[in-house]
Design a protein around this motif. Structure first.
Motif, PDB file in Angstrom:
ATOM      1  N   LEU A 244      33.003  27.247  30.675  1.00  0.00           N
ATOM      2  CA  LEU A 244      31.843  28.144  30.747  1.00  0.00           C
ATOM      3  C   LEU A 244      32.165  29.519  30.164  1.00  0.00           C
ATOM      4  O   LEU A 244      31.303  30.169  29.571  1.00  0.00           O
ATOM      5  CB  LEU A 244      31.392  28.299  32.198  1.00  0.00           C
ATOM      6  CG  LEU A 244      30.370  27.283  32.706  1.00  0.00           C
ATOM      7  CD1 LEU A 244      30.220  27.392  34.210  1.00  0.00           C
ATOM      8  CD2 LEU A 244      29.023  27.493  32.027  1.00  0.00           C
ATOM      9  N   LEU A 245      33.419  29.943  30.342  1.00  0.00           N
ATOM     10  CA  LEU A 245      33.821  31.251  29.838  1.00  0.00           C
ATOM     11  C   LEU A 245      34.379  31.175  28.415  1.00  0.00           C
ATOM     12  O   LEU A 245      34.881  32.168  27.883  1.00  0.00           O
ATOM     13  CB  LEU A 245      34.855  31.875  30.768  1.00  0.00           C
ATOM     14  CG  LEU A 245      34.327  32.261  32.153  1.00  0.00           C
ATOM     15  CD1 LEU A 245      35.448  32.753  33.044  1.00  0.00           C
ATOM     16  CD2 LEU A 245      33.242  33.310  32.061  1.00  0.00           C
ATOM     17  N   GLY A 246      34.318  29.976  27.807  1.00  0.00           N
ATOM     18  CA  GLY A 246      34.759  29.816  26.422  1.00  0.00           C
ATOM     19  C   GLY A 246      36.258  29.920  26.253  1.00  0.00           C
ATOM     20  O   GLY A 246      36.742  30.388  25.214  1.00  0.00           O
ATOM     21  N   LEU A 247      37.010  29.475  27.267  1.00  0.00           N
ATOM     22  CA  LEU A 247      38.466  29.592  27.233  1.00  0.00           C
ATOM     23  C   LEU A 247      39.132  28.231  27.344  1.00  0.00           C
ATOM     24  O   LEU A 247      38.528  27.281  27.851  1.00  0.00           O
ATOM     25  CB  LEU A 247      38.940  30.470  28.405  1.00  0.00           C
ATOM     26  CG  LEU A 247      38.453  31.926  28.404  1.00  0.00           C
ATOM     27  CD1 LEU A 247      38.781  32.574  29.738  1.00  0.00           C
ATOM     28  CD2 LEU A 247      39.087  32.711  27.264  1.00  0.00           C
ATOM     29  N   ASN A 248      40.364  28.160  26.898  1.00  0.00           N
ATOM     30  CA  ASN A 248      41.164  26.962  27.105  1.00  0.00           C
ATOM     31  C   ASN A 248      41.692  26.939  28.528  1.00  0.00           C
ATOM     32  O   ASN A 248      41.965  27.983  29.123  1.00  0.00           O
ATOM     33  CB  ASN A 248      42.344  26.919  26.118  1.00  0.00           C
ATOM     34  CG  ASN A 248      41.885  26.773  24.681  1.00  0.00           C
ATOM     35  OD1 ASN A 248      40.893  26.091  24.409  1.00  0.00           O
ATOM     36  ND2 ASN A 248      42.591  27.408  23.766  1.00  0.00           N
ATOM     37  N   THR A 249      41.837  25.744  29.079  1.00  0.00           N
ATOM     38  CA  THR A 249      42.376  25.613  30.429  1.00  0.00           C
ATOM     39  C   THR A 249      43.760  26.246  30.502  1.00  0.00           C
ATOM     40  O   THR A 249      44.592  26.038  29.628  1.00  0.00           O
ATOM     41  CB  THR A 249      42.475  24.130  30.823  1.00  0.00           C
ATOM     42  OG1 THR A 249      41.170  23.550  30.749  1.00  0.00           O
ATOM     43  CG2 THR A 249      42.988  23.976  32.247  1.00  0.00           C
ATOM     44  N   GLY A 250      43.961  27.063  31.545  1.00  0.00           N
ATOM     45  CA  GLY A 250      45.245  27.734  31.709  1.00  0.00           C
ATOM     46  C   GLY A 250      45.275  29.142  31.158  1.00  0.00           C
ATOM     47  O   GLY A 250      46.326  29.788  31.181  1.00  0.00           O
ATOM     48  N   ALA A 251      44.133  29.644  30.682  1.00  0.00           N
ATOM     49  CA  ALA A 251      44.091  31.021  30.182  1.00  0.00           C
ATOM     50  C   ALA A 251      44.447  31.986  31.307  1.00  0.00           C
ATOM     51  O   ALA A 251      44.234  31.713  32.478  1.00  0.00           O
ATOM     52  CB  ALA A 251      42.703  31.336  29.625  1.00  0.00           C
ATOM     53  N   SER A 252      44.993  33.142  30.930  1.00  0.00           N
ATOM     54  CA  SER A 252      45.440  34.116  31.922  1.00  0.00           C
ATOM     55  C   SER A 252      44.254  34.813  32.577  1.00  0.00           C
ATOM     56  O   SER A 252      43.129  34.770  32.068  1.00  0.00           O
ATOM     57  CB  SER A 252      46.334  35.166  31.257  1.00  0.00           C
ATOM     58  OG  SER A 252      45.559  35.969  30.375  1.00  0.00           O
ATOM     59  N   ARG A 253      44.534  35.487  33.684  1.00  0.00           N
ATOM     60  CA  ARG A 253      43.487  36.250  34.370  1.00  0.00           C
ATOM     61  C   ARG A 253      42.922  37.342  33.468  1.00  0.00           C
ATOM     62  O   ARG A 253      41.725  37.623  33.496  1.00  0.00           O
ATOM     63  CB  ARG A 253      44.046  36.866  35.658  1.00  0.00           C
ATOM     64  CG  ARG A 253      44.244  35.876  36.790  1.00  0.00           C
ATOM     65  CD  ARG A 253      44.976  36.512  37.940  1.00  0.00           C
ATOM     66  NE  ARG A 253      44.212  37.535  38.606  1.00  0.00           N
ATOM     67  CZ  ARG A 253      43.436  37.326  39.676  1.00  0.00           C
ATOM     68  NH1 ARG A 253      43.325  36.120  40.179  1.00  0.00           N
ATOM     69  NH2 ARG A 253      42.781  38.327  40.238  1.00  0.00           N
ATOM     70  N   GLU A 254      43.779  37.961  32.678  1.00  0.00           N
ATOM     71  CA  GLU A 254      43.314  39.014  31.776  1.00  0.00           C
ATOM     72  C   GLU A 254      42.355  38.457  30.725  1.00  0.00           C
ATOM     73  O   GLU A 254      41.334  39.080  30.397  1.00  0.00           O
ATOM     74  CB  GLU A 254      44.504  39.689  31.101  1.00  0.00           C
ATOM     75  CG  GLU A 254      44.154  40.988  30.384  1.00  0.00           C
ATOM     76  CD  GLU A 254      43.518  42.018  31.314  1.00  0.00           C
ATOM     77  OE1 GLU A 254      42.542  42.658  30.871  1.00  0.00           O
ATOM     78  OE2 GLU A 254      43.975  42.165  32.461  1.00  0.00           O
ATOM     79  N   GLU A 255      42.646  37.271  30.218  1.00  0.00           N
ATOM     80  CA  GLU A 255      41.744  36.620  29.255  1.00  0.00           C
ATOM     81  C   GLU A 255      40.427  36.255  29.918  1.00  0.00           C
ATOM     82  O   GLU A 255      39.353  36.374  29.306  1.00  0.00           O
ATOM     83  CB  GLU A 255      42.412  35.367  28.685  1.00  0.00           C
ATOM     84  CG  GLU A 255      43.580  35.653  27.753  1.00  0.00           C
ATOM     85  CD  GLU A 255      44.329  34.390  27.340  1.00  0.00           C
ATOM     86  OE1 GLU A 255      44.686  34.291  26.153  1.00  0.00           O
ATOM     87  OE2 GLU A 255      44.544  33.510  28.204  1.00  0.00           O
ATOM     88  N   VAL A 256      40.499  35.814  31.169  1.00  0.00           N
ATOM     89  CA  VAL A 256      39.281  35.486  31.922  1.00  0.00           C
ATOM     90  C   VAL A 256      38.410  36.727  32.084  1.00  0.00           C
ATOM     91  O   VAL A 256      37.197  36.693  31.853  1.00  0.00           O
ATOM     92  CB  VAL A 256      39.641  34.898  33.311  1.00  0.00           C
ATOM     93  CG1 VAL A 256      38.392  34.788  34.180  1.00  0.00           C
ATOM     94  CG2 VAL A 256      40.291  33.529  33.164  1.00  0.00           C
ATOM     95  N   LYS A 257      39.029  37.845  32.455  1.00  0.00           N
ATOM     96  CA  LYS A 257      38.274  39.091  32.647  1.00  0.00           C
ATOM     97  C   LYS A 257      37.628  39.552  31.341  1.00  0.00           C
ATOM     98  O   LYS A 257      36.466  39.970  31.323  1.00  0.00           O
ATOM     99  CB  LYS A 257      39.194  40.184  33.186  1.00  0.00           C
ATOM    100  CG  LYS A 257      39.662  39.956  34.610  1.00  0.00           C
ATOM    101  CD  LYS A 257      40.647  41.045  35.036  1.00  0.00           C
ATOM    102  CE  LYS A 257      41.201  40.775  36.422  1.00  0.00           C
ATOM    103  NZ  LYS A 257      42.200  41.793  36.834  1.00  0.00           N
ATOM    104  N   THR A 258      38.388  39.469  30.252  1.00  0.00           N
ATOM    105  CA  THR A 258      37.864  39.921  28.957  1.00  0.00           C
ATOM    106  C   THR A 258      36.673  39.070  28.527  1.00  0.00           C
ATOM    107  O   THR A 258      35.630  39.595  28.102  1.00  0.00           O
ATOM    108  CB  THR A 258      38.970  39.836  27.883  1.00  0.00           C
ATOM    109  OG1 THR A 258      40.060  40.661  28.283  1.00  0.00           O
ATOM    110  CG2 THR A 258      38.453  40.300  26.534  1.00  0.00           C
ATOM    111  N   SER A 259      36.797  37.761  28.657  1.00  0.00           N
ATOM    112  CA  SER A 259      35.704  36.864  28.271  1.00  0.00           C
ATOM    113  C   SER A 259      34.491  37.058  29.169  1.00  0.00           C
ATOM    114  O   SER A 259      33.346  37.065  28.701  1.00  0.00           O
ATOM    115  CB  SER A 259      36.185  35.405  28.348  1.00  0.00           C
ATOM    116  OG  SER A 259      35.153  34.534  27.950  1.00  0.00           O
TER     117      SER A 259
END
Length: 204
Positions: free
Chosen positions: A9-24
């Motif tokens: 849903l956030l357009g990320l690969n599984t295992g992305a970091s928390r910082e990548e999650v926040k940015t997306s």
């Protein structure tokens, strides 16, 4: 909802970091925010789904600490020199993180519930300016109290609906947006505000 769905849903690969999650997350909420997509129901649904996915990931994804080479070397030397204490290995359990608010004093508890009872009367009698003044004052006194935050959002929503009934649509929008800003993760509130915005669209 599982981790893989949330990352997707956030357009990320599984295992992305928390910082990548926040940015997306920050990028997507700006894109799908209801204020930007007033007439797009799918965008509103997407916005809610993104909020839920973000909260789920923040609760379940641990931050990976960044360790420099020198720090790692120090840790290795420490492990060689010191004798580790005996520890009992237990099965780990997943703990859900919840927002903790500081306890209220007896005086604050009394003030809170007296204000709540008064707020109920003011909303019932449609005395919205008094209700807003009361709940905003209480929120300033108890800024960390989650229930007070909910009462404030509901008061704004009820005031906005009152202005919709009176066809004062600009004032209605102001208070409905305030409601969502105060309590953005309340799904029930979102549904009520969405219903009010649909009425505004019908009036136009």
């Amino acid at each position: 909802m599982n981790l893989a769905d949330c990352y997707k849903l956030l357009g990320l690969n599984t295992g992305a970091s928390r910082e990548e999650v926040k940015t997306s997350y920050r990028r997507l909420v700006r894109k799908y925010h209801p204020d930007v997509n007033r007439d797009d129901r799918q965008a509103k649904d997407k916005f809610i789904a993104i909020q839920e996915a973000y909260e789920f990931l923040m609760e379940n994804v641990k931050e990976t600490p960044v360790i420099s080479e020198s720090t790692a070397h120090q840790q290795q030397n420490q492990q060689k020199v010191s004798t580790p204490p005996k520890t009992k290995v237990t099965k780990s359990h997943k703990v859900k993180t919840i927002e903790i608010q500081p306890p209220l004093s007896p005086e604050e508890q009394k003030l809170k519930w007296q204000s709540y009872n008064q707020l109920q009367v003011l909303l019932r009698d449609q005395r919205y300016p008094r209700a807003i003044a009361l709940v905003e004052g209480l929120a300033q006194r108890l800024p960390e109290d989650l229930e007070v935050r909910q009462w404030q959002a509901i008061t704004y929503q009820r005031t906005g609906r009152h202005f919709v009934d009176r066809k004062q649509l600009e004032k209605a929008r102001v208070y409905l947006k305030k409601a969502l800003k105060i309590d953005p993760h309340n799904r029930s509130l979102w549904l009520e505000v969405e219903r009010d915005f649909r009425r505004i669209e019908q009036i136009y």
